[in-house]
Design an enzyme around this catalytic site. Structure first.
Site, PDB file in Angstrom:
ATOM      1  N   TYR A  34       0.866  -1.189   0.000  1.00  0.00           N
ATOM      2  CA  TYR A  34       0.000   0.000   0.000  1.00  0.00           C
ATOM      3  C   TYR A  34       0.902   1.238   0.000  1.00  0.00           C
ATOM      4  O   TYR A  34       0.862   2.082   0.887  1.00  0.00           O
ATOM      5  CB  TYR A  34      -0.994   0.002   1.165  1.00  0.00           C
ATOM      6  N   HIS A  39       7.551   5.589   0.362  1.00  0.00           N
ATOM      7  CA  HIS A  39       8.207   4.356  -0.129  1.00  0.00           C
ATOM      8  C   HIS A  39       8.901   4.610  -1.469  1.00  0.00           C
ATOM      9  O   HIS A  39       9.994   4.115  -1.717  1.00  0.00           O
ATOM     10  CB  HIS A  39       7.172   3.247  -0.354  1.00  0.00           C
ATOM     11  N   GLN A 150      12.754   7.508   7.981  1.00  0.00           N
ATOM     12  CA  GLN A 150      12.978   8.140   9.285  1.00  0.00           C
ATOM     13  C   GLN A 150      11.675   8.238  10.089  1.00  0.00           C
ATOM     14  O   GLN A 150      11.696   8.385  11.299  1.00  0.00           O
ATOM     15  CB  GLN A 150      13.594   9.527   9.065  1.00  0.00           C
ATOM     16  N   GLN A 155      12.351   2.021  14.721  1.00  0.00           N
ATOM     17  CA  GLN A 155      12.583   0.844  13.868  1.00  0.00           C
ATOM     18  C   GLN A 155      13.950   0.961  13.176  1.00  0.00           C
ATOM     19  O   GLN A 155      14.720  -0.004  13.126  1.00  0.00           O
ATOM     20  CB  GLN A 155      11.473   0.731  12.826  1.00  0.00           C
ATOM     21  N   ARG A 189      -1.326   3.834   6.820  1.00  0.00           N
ATOM     22  CA  ARG A 189      -2.466   3.875   7.746  1.00  0.00           C
ATOM     23  C   ARG A 189      -3.267   5.173   7.637  1.00  0.00           C
ATOM     24  O   ARG A 189      -4.377   5.248   8.170  1.00  0.00           O
ATOM     25  CB  ARG A 189      -1.986   3.661   9.178  1.00  0.00           C
TER      26      ARG A 189
HETATM   27  O1  PAF Z   1       8.342  -0.394   7.995  1.00  0.00           O
HETATM   28  C1  PAF Z   1       7.726  -1.370   7.524  1.00  0.00           C
HETATM   29  O2  PAF Z   1       6.955  -1.262   6.583  1.00  0.00           O
HETATM   30  C2  PAF Z   1       7.910  -2.735   8.171  1.00  0.00           C
HETATM   31  O3  PAF Z   1       8.055  -2.630   9.541  1.00  0.00           O
HETATM   32  C3  PAF Z   1       9.052  -3.548   7.558  1.00  0.00           C
HETATM   33  C4  PAF Z   1      10.389  -2.882   7.782  1.00  0.00           C
HETATM   34  C5  PAF Z   1       8.806  -3.727   6.060  1.00  0.00           C
HETATM   35  C6  PAF Z   1       9.110  -4.940   8.191  1.00  0.00           C
HETATM   36  O4  PAF Z   1       7.913  -5.639   8.011  1.00  0.00           O
END
Ligand code: PAF
Length: 282
Positions: A34, A39, A150, A155, A189
């Site tokens: 999505y 991205h 970022q 993460q 989301r």
């Molecule tokens: O950031 C994300 O979309 C997810 O946490 C990842 C890094 C693809 C792992 O599932």
């Protein structure tokens, strides 16, 4: 630049054979699909820096808590592929849950310490799912570089630590958050938000910006910065604050005084949708 439609593979065997055809530097952009401009900016950066770009699309069940949105998480592979093609992505890996977690799967990757505060405190088990799946993606794809946003600052820190601790020969590249015109950080989301919630959601970046301005005017007391962020969030009736944080950028420990690099971050519910955002100071 390669503008062919990306090739799509699902099994591990297909992924491995396709990967073997790639000479030179390979960049991996792990995603849960999505896709949005955030991205795509990672894929473009990978395209600039690498000879070949692989995007993985996998809604990873193990990083969702039992009461979270795994079953409703938005999915649209055709739309994702249309967005990836102009970015020059050659290969898209869409493993199924059975490929990633075959029957009897029992091995987990867990980073201690850094995963405890912030998102880790609000979402128990989340980072264990993330680090396990990212290790599997790294092992399967064997990229030279991997690209993360970022916006998910904790993460990124956890994956950097895991990569160092487990000696993955991979450079972790963290790219700037891409924002809508009103400052809302792009996120898959955001599609859950009603029109009113979408308008109200700009409060996260307003709150972070207010604290950043206070810092720029000389405020170094972390509690004062947290108070500024909280007051802005509380002024928005549709927002329910989960946490605001002023933490050390490297350790993610809450600060009393901002002396070096610091991470201002927050999690806020807008109706049933949980949004996170952050800015870095110093
Ligand atoms: O950031 C994300 O979309 C997810 O946490 C990842 C890094 C693809 C792992 O599932």
């Amino acid at each position: 630049m390669d503008k062919q439609p990306p090739r799509i593979v699902s099994s591990l065997a297909e992924l491995r054979s396709a990967r073997l055809l790639f000479d030179g530097k390979v960049g991996l952009v792990p995603t849960m699909g999505y896709l949005h401009e955030g991205h795509v900016s990672l894929a473009r950066r990978a395209r600039e820096e690498c000879d070949h770009v692989i995007v993985s699309i996998f809604v990873n069940p193990t990083q969702f808590g039992p009461s979270e949105d795994l079953s409703t998480y938005p999915r649209d592979l055709d739309r994702d592929l249309l967005l990836l093609e102009p970015a020059g992505v050659e290969l898209v890996w869409t493993p199924t849950p059975e490929v990633m977690y075959p029957p009897g799967f029992a091995t987990w990757v867990e980073v201690e310490g850094l995963t405890k505060p912030l998102e880790g405190a609000s979402r128990p088990g989340h980072f264990r799912g993330v680090t396990t799946v990212v290790s599997k993606l790294f092992n399967a794809v064997q990229p030279h570089k991997a690209y993360f946003g970022q916006k998910d600052a904790q993460q990124a820190a956890v994956i950097r630590k895991m990569t160092r601790d487990l000696d993955f020969p991979i450079e972790i590249v963290v790219c700037p958050t891409v924002r809508e015109t009103d400052g809302l950080a792009m996120s898959s989301r955001n599609s859950y938000l009603s029109p009113d919630e979408r308008t109200a959601a700009a409060v996260l970046f307003r709150s972070l910006s207010a604290a950043r301005s206070a810092y720029e005017r000389g405020e170094r007391n972390a509690q004062s910065l947290r108070r500024i962020m909280a007051e802005v969030i509380l002024s928005e009736p549709l927002a329910k604050m989960q946490y605001v944080s002023v933490a050390d950028y490297d350790t993610l420990e809450e600060l009393e005084t901002v002396a070096g690099k610091a991470l201002l971050s927050m999690a806020v519910f807008m109706g049933r949708t949980r949004l996170i955002d952050n800015v870095v100071l110093g």
